[in-house]
Design a protein around this motif. Structure first.
Motif, PDB file in Angstrom:
ATOM      1  N   ARG A  34       0.846  -1.236   0.038  1.00 56.14           N
ATOM      2  CA  ARG A  34       0.010  -0.038   0.029  1.00 56.14           C
ATOM      3  C   ARG A  34       0.828   1.355   0.102  1.00 56.14           C
ATOM      4  O   ARG A  34       2.114   1.100   0.466  1.00 56.14           O
ATOM      5  CB  ARG A  34      -0.823   0.108   1.392  1.00 56.14           C
ATOM      6  CG  ARG A  34      -1.820  -1.220   1.516  1.00 56.14           C
ATOM      7  CD  ARG A  34      -2.731  -1.034   2.958  1.00 56.14           C
ATOM      8  NE  ARG A  34      -3.675   0.110   2.442  1.00 56.14           N
ATOM      9  CZ  ARG A  34      -4.988  -0.019   1.779  1.00 56.14           C
ATOM     10  NH1 ARG A  34      -5.226  -1.117   1.283  1.00 56.14           N
ATOM     11  NH2 ARG A  34      -5.831   0.950   1.817  1.00 56.14           N
ATOM     12  N   ARG A  35       0.592   2.190  -0.752  1.00 52.31           N
ATOM     13  CA  ARG A  35       1.123   3.532  -0.661  1.00 52.31           C
ATOM     14  C   ARG A  35       0.619   4.299   0.990  1.00 52.31           C
ATOM     15  O   ARG A  35      -0.414   3.972   1.267  1.00 52.31           O
ATOM     16  CB  ARG A  35       0.433   4.548  -1.540  1.00 52.31           C
ATOM     17  CG  ARG A  35       1.289   5.838  -1.736  1.00 52.31           C
ATOM     18  CD  ARG A  35       0.936   6.419  -3.140  1.00 52.31           C
ATOM     19  NE  ARG A  35       1.934   7.731  -3.494  1.00 52.31           N
ATOM     20  CZ  ARG A  35       1.567   8.179  -4.758  1.00 52.31           C
ATOM     21  NH1 ARG A  35       0.623   7.882  -5.420  1.00 52.31           N
ATOM     22  NH2 ARG A  35       2.426   9.162  -4.853  1.00 52.31           N
ATOM     23  N   PHE A  43       5.786   3.638   0.193  1.00 51.52           N
ATOM     24  CA  PHE A  43       4.995   2.395   0.287  1.00 51.52           C
ATOM     25  C   PHE A  43       5.191   1.577   1.456  1.00 51.52           C
ATOM     26  O   PHE A  43       6.390   1.653   2.032  1.00 51.52           O
ATOM     27  CB  PHE A  43       5.183   1.723  -1.120  1.00 51.52           C
ATOM     28  CG  PHE A  43       4.846   2.472  -2.215  1.00 51.52           C
ATOM     29  CD1 PHE A  43       3.365   2.295  -2.718  1.00 51.52           C
ATOM     30  CD2 PHE A  43       5.633   3.401  -2.918  1.00 51.52           C
ATOM     31  CE1 PHE A  43       3.020   3.049  -3.929  1.00 51.52           C
ATOM     32  CE2 PHE A  43       5.067   4.184  -4.088  1.00 51.52           C
ATOM     33  CZ  PHE A  43       3.803   3.896  -4.462  1.00 51.52           C
ATOM     34  N   MET A 143       6.422   1.819  -8.792  1.00 52.50           N
ATOM     35  CA  MET A 143       5.205   1.633  -7.774  1.00 52.50           C
ATOM     36  C   MET A 143       4.526   2.788  -7.699  1.00 52.50           C
ATOM     37  O   MET A 143       3.218   2.936  -7.775  1.00 52.50           O
ATOM     38  CB  MET A 143       5.771   1.428  -6.282  1.00 52.50           C
ATOM     39  CG  MET A 143       6.221   0.280  -6.153  1.00 52.50           C
ATOM     40  SD  MET A 143       6.711  -0.063  -4.409  1.00 52.50           S
ATOM     41  CE  MET A 143       6.963  -1.820  -4.346  1.00 52.50           C
ATOM     42  N   TYR A 147       0.849   3.239  -9.317  1.00 48.16           N
ATOM     43  CA  TYR A 147      -0.367   3.595  -8.365  1.00 48.16           C
ATOM     44  C   TYR A 147      -0.992   4.913  -8.904  1.00 48.16           C
ATOM     45  O   TYR A 147      -2.423   4.783  -8.859  1.00 48.16           O
ATOM     46  CB  TYR A 147       0.219   4.137  -6.923  1.00 48.16           C
ATOM     47  CG  TYR A 147      -0.864   4.639  -6.149  1.00 48.16           C
ATOM     48  CD1 TYR A 147      -1.428   3.775  -4.749  1.00 48.16           C
ATOM     49  CD2 TYR A 147      -1.170   6.027  -6.115  1.00 48.16           C
ATOM     50  CE1 TYR A 147      -2.281   4.302  -4.122  1.00 48.16           C
ATOM     51  CE2 TYR A 147      -2.290   6.468  -5.120  1.00 48.16           C
ATOM     52  CZ  TYR A 147      -2.613   5.624  -4.247  1.00 48.16           C
ATOM     53  OH  TYR A 147      -3.664   5.998  -3.303  1.00 48.16           O
ATOM     54  N   ASP A 148      -0.429   5.831  -9.297  1.00 50.39           N
ATOM     55  CA  ASP A 148      -0.957   7.051  -9.961  1.00 50.39           C
ATOM     56  C   ASP A 148      -1.816   6.600 -11.027  1.00 50.39           C
ATOM     57  O   ASP A 148      -2.870   7.325 -11.233  1.00 50.39           O
ATOM     58  CB  ASP A 148      -0.002   7.992 -10.344  1.00 50.39           C
ATOM     59  CG  ASP A 148       0.741   8.777  -9.189  1.00 50.39           C
ATOM     60  OD1 ASP A 148       0.286   8.640  -8.072  1.00 50.39           O
ATOM     61  OD2 ASP A 148       1.862   9.005  -9.343  1.00 50.39           O
ATOM     62  N   ASN A 150      -3.388   3.992 -11.922  1.00 53.18           N
ATOM     63  CA  ASN A 150      -4.569   3.321 -11.541  1.00 53.18           C
ATOM     64  C   ASN A 150      -5.517   4.125 -10.669  1.00 53.18           C
ATOM     65  O   ASN A 150      -6.824   3.962 -10.626  1.00 53.18           O
ATOM     66  CB  ASN A 150      -4.498   1.930 -10.809  1.00 53.18           C
ATOM     67  CG  ASN A 150      -3.990   0.844 -11.512  1.00 53.18           C
ATOM     68  OD1 ASN A 150      -4.479   0.204 -12.238  1.00 53.18           O
ATOM     69  ND2 ASN A 150      -2.484   0.331 -11.444  1.00 53.18           N
ATOM     70  N   PHE A 151      -4.884   4.874  -9.819  1.00 48.66           N
ATOM     71  CA  PHE A 151      -5.695   6.015  -9.144  1.00 48.66           C
ATOM     72  C   PHE A 151      -6.597   6.662 -10.016  1.00 48.66           C
ATOM     73  O   PHE A 151      -7.503   7.097  -9.674  1.00 48.66           O
ATOM     74  CB  PHE A 151      -4.781   6.751  -8.154  1.00 48.66           C
ATOM     75  CG  PHE A 151      -5.503   7.928  -7.433  1.00 48.66           C
ATOM     76  CD1 PHE A 151      -5.930   7.412  -5.794  1.00 48.66           C
ATOM     77  CD2 PHE A 151      -6.013   8.966  -8.039  1.00 48.66           C
ATOM     78  CE1 PHE A 151      -6.583   8.197  -5.447  1.00 48.66           C
ATOM     79  CE2 PHE A 151      -6.493   9.866  -7.154  1.00 48.66           C
ATOM     80  CZ  PHE A 151      -6.883   9.732  -5.792  1.00 48.66           C
ATOM     81  N   ALA A 171      -8.190   5.298  -4.231  1.00 53.64           N
ATOM     82  CA  ALA A 171      -7.078   5.123  -3.516  1.00 53.64           C
ATOM     83  C   ALA A 171      -7.131   3.555  -3.160  1.00 53.64           C
ATOM     84  O   ALA A 171      -5.986   2.813  -3.181  1.00 53.64           O
ATOM     85  CB  ALA A 171      -6.856   5.875  -2.114  1.00 53.64           C
ATOM     86  N   ALA A 174      -6.444   1.680  -6.283  1.00 54.16           N
ATOM     87  CA  ALA A 174      -4.846   1.559  -6.734  1.00 54.16           C
ATOM     88  C   ALA A 174      -4.022   0.794  -5.629  1.00 54.16           C
ATOM     89  O   ALA A 174      -3.181  -0.013  -6.336  1.00 54.16           O
ATOM     90  CB  ALA A 174      -4.709   3.159  -6.424  1.00 54.16           C
ATOM     91  N   ASN A 175      -4.632   0.814  -4.595  1.00 55.75           N
ATOM     92  CA  ASN A 175      -3.713   0.000  -3.695  1.00 55.75           C
ATOM     93  C   ASN A 175      -3.902  -1.614  -3.753  1.00 55.75           C
ATOM     94  O   ASN A 175      -2.983  -2.404  -3.705  1.00 55.75           O
ATOM     95  CB  ASN A 175      -4.107   0.119  -2.207  1.00 55.75           C
ATOM     96  CG  ASN A 175      -3.320   1.550  -1.647  1.00 55.75           C
ATOM     97  OD1 ASN A 175      -2.084   1.661  -1.870  1.00 55.75           O
ATOM     98  ND2 ASN A 175      -3.895   2.381  -0.881  1.00 55.75           N
ATOM     99  N   LEU A 178      -1.914  -2.477  -6.751  1.00 58.14           N
ATOM    100  CA  LEU A 178      -0.556  -2.931  -6.505  1.00 58.14           C
ATOM    101  C   LEU A 178      -0.256  -4.292  -5.593  1.00 58.14           C
ATOM    102  O   LEU A 178       0.516  -4.722  -6.069  1.00 58.14           O
ATOM    103  CB  LEU A 178      -0.016  -1.696  -5.450  1.00 58.14           C
ATOM    104  CG  LEU A 178       0.411  -0.234  -5.995  1.00 58.14           C
ATOM    105  CD1 LEU A 178       0.600   0.832  -5.090  1.00 58.14           C
ATOM    106  CD2 LEU A 178       1.359  -0.515  -7.242  1.00 58.14           C
TER     107      LEU A 178
END
Length: 260
Positions: A34-35, A43, A143, A147-148, A150-151, A171, A174-175, A178
């Motif tokens: 996770r971020r 992360f 990463m 994340y960005d 997909n967010f 969020a 996106a997590n 990942l």
């Protein structure tokens, strides 16, 4: 993600062949990736070793400050001190050890970022003097990219569907993307000069591998100002001073510099 109008995107180097995938080492695979916060380029994930059944890993860029300790590059607007980073990382009470995959996090010894982090969390911390080189597939820049993208896709979908709290939904998606990808891998650090795998490692020309462990230390009560006595303006590098220290303006790293 299944059932949504967008599909999860893999990191940039997902198609490269390297030695990271290792199904025999499933127990050491990255889990719950996770971020630490939507606006922080750091992360958190968990893995296990023979010595530590549950180890927390915190992964971020670090650069050496003027005082000889690490400055954690957490966002475009400022750096994170040990207190802010520990707060962003969330609950770490159930882990046996914390590994900071962060360049220069062990520099400064008793004044280091790692020692302050150990004092704040009460956990044993493994950190590194100098730089840390990782294999490219698990680089922090990949990463952040995964994340960005997909967010943004999840956020667009949530907006189109008039969902409540689209940012929180984006969020979480996106997590989830990942974690779904990296759960098949373990993060591999270059423990020897990585010329053999020069195209697989991030910035192998700026490589060092000097791990160090830090045990949590109790803060001496005599260091605290007496009641009604103003606190000193001198930074004593204690965890309490770190918790209250304002973030410094960020110094951007070159895009080509991907070392943690």
């Amino acid at each position: 993600m299944p059932g949504h109008a967008f599909s999860a995107r893999e990191p940039k180097h997902a198609g490269q062949r390297d030695s990271i995938r290792d199904h025999k080492a499933a127990k050491r695979a990255m889990s719950d990736v996770r971020r630490v916060a939507p606006d922080v380029n750091a992360f958190k994930f968990f893995d296990s070793t023979r010595k530590y059944p549950k180890r927390a890993n915190l992964f971020a860029h670090g650069e050496l400050g003027k005082d000889g300790t690490a400055l954690i590059v957490g966002s475009e607007h400022g750096r994170l001190d040990p207190g802010a980073f520990a707060e962003a990382a969330g609950d770490l009470s159930g882990v046996d050890c914390i590994r900071l995959v962060i360049c220069h996090s062990a520099n400064g010894d008793e004044r280091s970022f790692a020692q302050q982090f150990a004092n704040i969390t009460g956990k044993r911390v493994k950190a590194f003097k100098g730089t840390v080189a990782v294999h490219r597939r698990t680089s922090i820049d990949d990463m952040v990219w995964a994340y960005d993208i997909n967010f943004d896709a999840a956020s667009d979908h949530a907006t189109q569907q008039n969902m409540h709290e689209p940012a929180a939904y984006a969020a979480e998606q996106a997590n989830s993307a990942l974690n779904g990808y990296y759960s098949a891998y373990r993060m591999k650090l270059a423990k020897s000069r990585p010329w053999k795998h020069v195209f697989e490692c991030v910035n192998p020309f700026n490589w060092t591998y000097v791990p160090k462990y830090f045990e949590p230390q109790a803060v001496d009560a005599s260091d605290e100002p007496a009641e009604n006595e103003p606190a000193s303006d001198v930074d004593d590098h204690s965890p309490r001073s770190a918790l209250n220290a304002p973030a410094s303006p960020a110094i951007g790293l070159e895009e080509s510099q991907s070392v943690a």
